[in-house]
Scaffold this active site. Structure first.
Site, PDB file in Angstrom:
ATOM      1  CB  CYS A   1      -0.960  -0.001   1.185  1.00 23.37           C
ATOM      2  SG  CYS A   1      -0.264  -0.635   2.712  1.00 23.37           S
TER       3      CYS A   1
ATOM      4  CG  HIS B   1      -0.720   4.003   4.597  1.00 23.74           C
ATOM      5  ND1 HIS B   1      -1.372   3.670   5.753  1.00 23.74           N
ATOM      6  CD2 HIS B   1      -0.322   2.831   4.025  1.00 23.74           C
ATOM      7  CE1 HIS B   1      -1.363   2.341   5.884  1.00 23.74           C
ATOM      8  NE2 HIS B   1      -0.751   1.816   4.851  1.00 23.74           N
TER       9      HIS B   1
HETATM   10  N1  NAP Z   1      -4.820  -3.475   5.019  1.00 19.22           N
HETATM   11  C1  NAP Z   1      -4.112  -2.939   4.042  1.00 19.22           C
HETATM   12  O1  NAP Z   1      -3.972  -1.705   3.893  1.00 19.22           O
HETATM   13  C2  NAP Z   1      -3.441  -3.795   3.035  1.00 19.22           C
HETATM   14  C3  NAP Z   1      -2.931  -3.191   1.917  1.00 19.22           C
HETATM   15  C4  NAP Z   1      -2.317  -3.972   0.957  1.00 19.22           C
HETATM   16  C5  NAP Z   1      -2.253  -5.313   1.151  1.00 19.22           C
HETATM   17  N2  NAP Z   1      -2.756  -5.892   2.262  1.00 19.22           N
HETATM   18  C6  NAP Z   1      -2.652  -7.346   2.386  1.00 19.22           C
HETATM   19  O2  NAP Z   1      -3.938  -7.932   2.244  1.00 19.22           O
HETATM   20  C7  NAP Z   1      -4.040  -9.065   3.064  1.00 19.22           C
HETATM   21  C8  NAP Z   1      -5.243  -8.953   3.988  1.00 19.22           C
HETATM   22  O3  NAP Z   1      -5.169  -7.782   4.749  1.00 19.22           O
HETATM   23  P1  NAP Z   1      -6.403  -7.263   5.625  1.00 19.22           P
HETATM   24  O4  NAP Z   1      -5.946  -5.976   6.178  1.00 19.22           O
HETATM   25  O5  NAP Z   1      -7.675  -7.334   4.859  1.00 19.22           O
HETATM   26  O6  NAP Z   1      -6.425  -8.386   6.787  1.00 19.22           O
HETATM   27  P2  NAP Z   1      -7.651  -8.873   7.685  1.00 19.22           P
HETATM   28  O7  NAP Z   1      -8.636  -7.787   7.886  1.00 19.22           O
HETATM   29  O8  NAP Z   1      -7.039  -9.516   8.864  1.00 19.22           O
HETATM   30  O9  NAP Z   1      -8.368 -10.019   6.800  1.00 19.22           O
HETATM   31  C9  NAP Z   1      -7.747 -11.244   6.488  1.00 19.22           C
HETATM   32  C10 NAP Z   1      -8.637 -12.053   5.539  1.00 19.22           C
HETATM   33  O10 NAP Z   1      -7.935 -13.229   5.152  1.00 19.22           O
HETATM   34  C11 NAP Z   1      -8.723 -14.383   5.487  1.00 19.22           C
HETATM   35  N3  NAP Z   1      -7.851 -15.489   5.877  1.00 19.22           N
HETATM   36  C12 NAP Z   1      -6.965 -15.519   6.890  1.00 19.22           C
HETATM   37  N4  NAP Z   1      -6.363 -16.730   6.941  1.00 19.22           N
HETATM   38  C13 NAP Z   1      -6.900 -17.473   5.931  1.00 19.22           C
HETATM   39  C14 NAP Z   1      -6.704 -18.795   5.464  1.00 19.22           C
HETATM   40  N5  NAP Z   1      -5.834 -19.635   6.051  1.00 19.22           N
HETATM   41  N6  NAP Z   1      -7.434 -19.219   4.417  1.00 19.22           N
HETATM   42  C15 NAP Z   1      -8.327 -18.406   3.808  1.00 19.22           C
HETATM   43  N7  NAP Z   1      -8.568 -17.133   4.209  1.00 19.22           N
HETATM   44  C16 NAP Z   1      -7.841 -16.675   5.250  1.00 19.22           C
HETATM   45  C17 NAP Z   1      -9.585 -13.927   6.657  1.00 19.22           C
HETATM   46  O11 NAP Z   1     -10.701 -14.801   6.767  1.00 19.22           O
HETATM   47  P3  NAP Z   1     -11.448 -15.022   8.198  1.00 19.22           P
HETATM   48  O12 NAP Z   1     -12.342 -13.833   8.386  1.00 19.22           O
HETATM   49  O13 NAP Z   1     -12.187 -16.279   7.951  1.00 19.22           O
HETATM   50  O14 NAP Z   1     -10.380 -15.130   9.214  1.00 19.22           O
HETATM   51  C18 NAP Z   1      -9.944 -12.529   6.189  1.00 19.22           C
HETATM   52  O15 NAP Z   1     -10.948 -12.577   5.196  1.00 19.22           O
HETATM   53  C19 NAP Z   1      -2.689  -9.199   3.764  1.00 19.22           C
HETATM   54  O16 NAP Z   1      -1.881 -10.054   2.999  1.00 19.22           O
HETATM   55  C20 NAP Z   1      -2.150  -7.810   3.734  1.00 19.22           C
HETATM   56  O17 NAP Z   1      -0.755  -7.789   3.771  1.00 19.22           O
HETATM   57  C21 NAP Z   1      -3.370  -5.168   3.209  1.00 19.22           C
END
Ligand code: NAP
Length: 330
Positions: free
Chosen positions: A126, A234
């Site tokens: 991001c 950010h």
């Molecule tokens: N937040 C940001 O600004 C941002 C920006 C760029 C990239 N990212 C990337 O995007 C990803 C998710 O970020 P987030 O902020 O959305 O995190 P989050 O709110 O914690 O959500 C995680 C998601 O992944 C699912 N998940 C976790 N473990 C899993 C598994 N073993 N199998 C299938 N699904 C699984 C969760 O499902 P459950 O609800 O069932 O646990 C939930 O839907 C990360 O890799 C992060 O680095 C985030």
């Protein structure tokens, strides 16, 4: 098109669904995917309810494209399985970004490099996306020698657990901690894990991903990444040193003419980008553009974007749109 959203219950996944809906992505069937914990949960999209499925079922359902935002280990294990089944994966995690065989794509900059053979496409970090959106047009015109970046990052960059930590701290309640310290009324100089070189992984993403996207390993980049108790996006203080001379008004014009970038820069009216106004928007906002008088051909600026939008979901959906428009999927 059949579209799987992997991580549909998470922060990025939720915004992904919103962005797909807003931009009217050509979806004939939506497949929301999450962990075992969420199977059967209902997700609503365009007024219809869809049941969350697991990863193995999602592969069997053979979507045309899968938008992954479920963490690095899920991507490492499952993206190749989707790809082997002929499904194009657009991955938001850091798992594939620096793999030399994978493209790291910000559509406005390098979508033209994509081909139908790219089955796993990496979405950059991001903080990198908003940075390179402003750097790319300046690199083309003046050639960047060095970039010094300090970030002020939203807690939404750490997922639902971090949002919960801040809410608990506001309410004065104890709960699970996403960070090693309280984040309410704090600034934590620690985003992602520390590496052997003393930098955090987030800081090194800014270095390595910027060089890869701009396709120039000669740009010297150094970064300090700070987590602050903000939710809208950010912010980045950026100091650039160019190879060539520049003119401040021309820099403003170049940035203003860049699709996806909006200049907000007028000290007389206290106009500058801020996360509370960037929240929910797809653009990258740039302001405080001014010459650095301490150094030749150097410039300061301030870049703000909603990390869940252009920093994640919007960028991934734009990649999907490019693939669809150029008949590289579906
Ligand atoms: N937040 C940001 O600004 C941002 C920006 C760029 C990239 N990212 C990337 O995007 C990803 C998710 O970020 P987030 O902020 O959305 O995190 P989050 O709110 O914690 O959500 C995680 C998601 O992944 C699912 N998940 C976790 N473990 C899993 C598994 N073993 N199998 C299938 N699904 C699984 C969760 O499902 P459950 O609800 O069932 O646990 C939930 O839907 C990360 O890799 C992060 O680095 C985030």
């Amino acid at each position: 098109m059949k579209v799987a959203v992997v991580g549909a219950t998470g922060l990025v996944g939720t915004v992904m669904l919103k962005v797909l809906e807003e931009r009217n992505f050509p979806i004939t069937e939506l497949i929301p995917v999450a962990s075992e914990r969420s199977i059967g949960k209902k997700i609503s999209y365009k007024g219809q309810e869809f049941s969350v499925v697991g990863l193995a079922s999602a592969v069997e359902m053979k979507p045309d494209v899968a938008l992954f935002s479920a963490g690095g280990s899920t991507s490492l294990e499952w993206a190749p399985k989707f790809a082997e089944a002929g499904i194009t994966v657009i991955d938001n995690s850091s798992a594939w970004r620096m793999d030399p065989t994978k493209k790291l794509v910000v559509p406005e900059i390098n979508a033209k490099d994509l081909t139908a053979n790219d089955k796993i496409i990496a979405n950059p970090n991001c903080s990198t996306i908003q940075l390179v959106m402003a750097l790319a047009p300046l690199q083309d015109k003046y050639k960047i020698k060095r970039a010094i970046i300090s970030t002020y990052q939203s807690i939404t960059g750490t997922g639902v657990k971090a949002v919960q930590q801040l809410e608990n701290e506001y309410a004065g309640e104890k709960g699970e901690m996403a960070y090693p310290y309280p984040i309410h009324r704090n600034a934590i100089p620690h985003c992602d894990v520390f590496q052997e070189n003393g930098y955090t992984k987030e800081e090194m993403k800014l270095v390595n991903e910027t060089q890869k996207i701009l396709d120039d390993r000669s740009i010297a980049v150094t970064a300090t990444a700070i987590r602050i108790p903000v939710v809208g996006g950010h912010s980045e203080s950026v100091n650039l040193e160019f190879e060539n001379e520049f003119d401040e008004s021309e820099v403003r014009k170049i940035l203003n003419d860049t699709p996806g970038v909006t200049v907000q820069d007028n000290p007389e009216t206290n106009t500058y980008p801020m996360p509370i106004y960037a929240e929910g928007k797809n653009d990258v906002f740039v302001g405080r553009i001014r010459r650095d008088h301490s150094r030749e051909n150097a410039l300061n600026m301030w870049i703000v974007a909603d990390n869940l939008r252009k920093g994640a979901a919007t960028n991934a959906v734009q990649i999907g749109e490019y693939l669809a428009a150029n008949k590289l999927i579906g």
